[in-house]
Write a protein that holds these residues in place. Structure first.
Motif, short mmCIF file in Angstrom:
data_model
loop_
_atom_site.label_atom_id
_atom_site.label_comp_id
_atom_site.label_asym_id
_atom_site.label_seq_id
_atom_site.Cartn_x
_atom_site.Cartn_y
_atom_site.Cartn_z
N LEU A 105 2.39 19.66 10.81
CA LEU A 105 2.46 19.28 9.40
C LEU A 105 1.19 18.50 9.10
O LEU A 105 0.79 17.63 9.88
N VAL A 106 0.55 18.80 7.98
CA VAL A 106 -0.68 18.11 7.61
C VAL A 106 -0.48 17.43 6.26
O VAL A 106 -0.03 18.05 5.30
N TYR A 107 -0.80 16.15 6.23
CA TYR A 107 -0.70 15.35 5.02
C TYR A 107 -2.08 14.86 4.63
O TYR A 107 -2.90 14.57 5.50
N ASN A 108 -2.33 14.73 3.34
CA ASN A 108 -3.59 14.19 2.83
C ASN A 108 -3.30 13.07 1.85
O ASN A 108 -2.26 13.07 1.19
N GLY A 109 -4.24 12.15 1.75
CA GLY A 109 -4.07 11.08 0.80
C GLY A 109 -5.14 10.03 0.93
O GLY A 109 -6.23 10.29 1.45
N LYS A 110 -4.78 8.83 0.45
CA LYS A 110 -5.71 7.71 0.46
C LYS A 110 -4.98 6.47 0.97
O LYS A 110 -3.81 6.26 0.64
N ILE A 111 -5.69 5.68 1.76
CA ILE A 111 -5.15 4.40 2.23
C ILE A 111 -5.98 3.27 1.65
O ILE A 111 -7.20 3.37 1.55
N THR A 112 -5.28 2.20 1.28
CA THR A 112 -5.91 0.94 0.94
C THR A 112 -5.18 -0.11 1.76
O THR A 112 -3.95 -0.15 1.77
N ALA A 113 -5.93 -0.94 2.47
CA ALA A 113 -5.31 -1.93 3.34
C ALA A 113 -6.04 -3.26 3.21
O ALA A 113 -7.23 -3.31 2.93
N LEU A 114 -5.27 -4.34 3.41
CA LEU A 114 -5.81 -5.69 3.30
C LEU A 114 -5.19 -6.54 4.38
O LEU A 114 -3.97 -6.55 4.57
N LYS A 115 -6.03 -7.26 5.10
CA LYS A 115 -5.58 -8.13 6.16
C LYS A 115 -4.70 -9.23 5.56
O LYS A 115 -4.98 -9.67 4.46
N PRO A 116 -3.61 -9.68 6.15
CA PRO A 116 -3.23 -9.40 7.52
C PRO A 116 -2.38 -8.14 7.68
O PRO A 116 -2.59 -7.38 8.59
N GLN A 117 -1.39 -7.89 6.79
CA GLN A 117 -0.54 -6.72 7.00
C GLN A 117 -0.12 -6.09 5.68
O GLN A 117 1.06 -5.85 5.43
N ASN A 118 -1.07 -5.77 4.84
CA ASN A 118 -0.77 -5.08 3.59
C ASN A 118 -1.43 -3.72 3.62
O ASN A 118 -2.62 -3.62 3.95
N ALA A 119 -0.67 -2.70 3.26
CA ALA A 119 -1.24 -1.36 3.21
C ALA A 119 -0.49 -0.53 2.19
O ALA A 119 0.70 -0.73 1.95
N LYS A 120 -1.22 0.39 1.57
CA LYS A 120 -0.61 1.38 0.69
C LYS A 120 -1.19 2.73 1.07
O LYS A 120 -2.39 2.94 0.99
N TRP A 121 -0.30 3.60 1.54
CA TRP A 121 -0.68 4.97 1.85
C TRP A 121 -0.19 5.83 0.70
O TRP A 121 1.01 5.94 0.49
N SER A 122 -1.11 6.42 -0.04
CA SER A 122 -0.75 7.30 -1.15
C SER A 122 -0.96 8.74 -0.71
O SER A 122 -2.09 9.21 -0.61
#
Length: 171
Positions: A40-57
């Protein structure tokens, strides 16, 4: 293919000098290959901020957003009007795991967490890919492109957003 692969997403922002990175943005392609060699292949964008914040779109093959804040993962799936909220392990420290990575060749590093072995490939100061076997023996490969690091990120993007009529499932 359960949600184990989401656990590592809290720390993907660690690039270059691991202690100096505070934010990370990139386009990604994530491949998950099962024991029958089905991928399975997924595509998108990640935005992450230290220490533990992330958004995978995720944009393909389906739209969904995965928010990671502190010790919680919220998965918003608009196509089925559903939100899943899960608690992460409180002792999971991806930053420590990555900082323990050992160089095994020119641009290749190896680190461990629980029963999984993570291979990190760097290109210059940026991580190009991360691969590992998850707890179900699925091969996970995440490739990054258009990486940006240490840029200002508005922390509000890590707050889950969804219509109130969506079903909410708490795990």
């Amino acid at each position: 293919m359960k949600y184990f692969f989401l656990v590592i997403f809290t720390g993907i922002q660690l690039f270059a000098s691991l202690d100096d990175i505070t934010s990370f943005e990139a386009d990604f392609t994530q491949s998950i290959t099962d024991e029958k060699n089905k991928t399975l292949v997924y595509n998108g964008k990640i935005t992450a901020l230290k220490p533990q914040n992330a958004k995978w779109s995720y944009t393909k093959p389906v739209k969904k957003d995965v928010y990671i804040n502190d010790f919680e993962v919220t998965i918003v799936e608009p196509e089925i009007e559903q939100v899943i909220v899960r608690t992460l392990e409180s002792n999971f420290d991806f930053f420590k795991m990555i900082s323990n990575a050992k160089k095994i060749s020119e641009n290749k590093y190896l680190t461990h967490y629980k029963d999984s072995k993570f291979t990190i490939i760097k290109n210059g100061s940026l991580i190009e890919s991360i691969s590992y076997l998850d707890e179900f023996e699925n091969k996970i490969q995440i490739n990054f492109k258009n990486q940006k690091q240490n840029q200002h990120v508005n922390k509000s993007i890590f707050t889950p957003s969804f219509p109130l009529e969506f079903d909410i499932i708490r795990d």
